[in-house]
Enzyme design. Structure first.
Site: not given
Length: 341
Positions: A71, A140
């Site tokens: 990322e 998550h």
């Protein structure tokens, strides 16, 4: 999971949030050659959640780019591309992983326009699933609306319906500022009605404008993303008991449309905020503070009530997970508490 196509002459179609987002990306890639999509699995695999289905085959390697699992790397590339005049759409497989790139999102994207005295625009969209999904545990399941909504220089949107998703994504791509688009994985497969107007290529939802999903007179419910649906369900149950809830879908977290909330509170005299995120410094906390500081405060007949996620990292077990996110029964309880019934 593709929704049935609209019948000839039918003005309204049932379209899933997934297909609405896919439509928006397709239309904007076609409309503006500066737009490109990058992220993990977005190209050959058609997207981890199939949002970018068919786009790589249609637009090729230059416009739809599979990235390594980094990322920090691909977000930095995207921000640089935006500074150089392109319009990237940067997908995070979940916003929890945007933590890896928060330096790029905040220090590079959000601050550059201000620090360059407006000379450098950063027209970029950061999008992907946000908040709790189902059975994916703490790493998550975090809602970042309050985190990113805290930072000047960003616009932050949080869609609920298919029209929200399509219209906000198109507005975000066309905006010259960095926009964080917080979607919800559990909504991707849900079909909503889309008007004929919303199915056109010109359809956009303005950033910074809330929508009243259900008018009411007794209490104002304010939510964003998936909890909007819970609020509407709670409103239906409460209507049978003679309580009329006005349900506001925020749509945008920053800039926040506090005027719509104020006007509603002036009418209903009661406020309940609902969100999947944590209570401390949350979106509901901000709404309550803004109402208290503004003209609507004098119209409140009872303290505003926040209905939020539990103040813990998300557990994995389903029964604990259900107890950590606001359910319809929690919203009904909060409404009855503020109405003292």
């Amino acid at each position: 999971e593709r929704a049935e196509p609209a019948l000839p002459g039918a003005a309204v179609a049932q379209v899933t949030v997934r297909d609405a987002l896919n439509q928006a990306l397709d239309e904007e890639l076609e409309r503006d050659e500066r737009v490109f999509l990058l992220g993990e699995e977005v190209a050959q695999y058609d997207g981890a959640y199939k949002i970018s289905r068919g786009l790589w085959k249609k637009y090729g390697d230059k416009r739809v780019i599979d990235t390594p699992i980094s990322e920090m790397g691909f977000t930095g590339i995207a921000v640089g591309a935006a500074m150089a005049g392109l319009r990237p759409v940067c997908e995070f497989m979940t916003f929890n992983f945007s933590m890896q790139a928060i330096d790029q999102v905040i220090n590079s994207a959000a601050k550059t326009c201000y620090m360059s005295a407006g000379a450098i625009a950063v027209p970029i969209v950061f999008r992907g699933p946000n908040g709790a999904s189902a059975g994916v545990a703490a790493q998550h399941s975090q809602c970042f609306a309050a985190w990113y909504g805290h930072c000047p220089g960003l616009k932050v949107v949080s869609p609920w319906s298919s029209e929200d998703a399509k219209g906000l994504l198109k507005s975000a791509i066309r905006d010259d500022n960095p926009v964080v688009m917080l979607e919800n994985e559990l909504l991707y497969g849900v079909a909503f009605e889309m008007s004929e107007q919303a199915q056109s290529k010109d359809f956009v939802v303005p950033i910074g404008k809330a929508k009243i999903e259900r008018p009411g007179t007794h209490v104002t419910l304010v939510a964003h993303s998936r909890p909007v649906g819970h609020c509407l369900e709670a409103a239906s149950v409460l209507a049978k008991e003679g309580v009329e809830c006005e349900v506001i879908n925020l749509r945008t977290i920053r800039p926040m449309d506090i005027e719509t909330v104020e006007a509603s509170v002036v009418k209903t005299n009661h406020l309940v905020t609902v969100e999947g995120g944590w209570p401390q410094f949350g979106v509901g906390a901000e709404i309550c503070a803004r109402i208290m500081e503004g003209p609507a405060f004098n119209y409140l007949d009872a303290p505003a009530v926040r209905c939020t996620g539990a103040d813990v990292p998300m557990p994995y077990a389903k029964i604990l997970e259900d107890n950590c996110t606001p359910q319809v029964k929690d919203i009904i309880f909060a409404v009855k508490k503020t109405l003292n019934i």
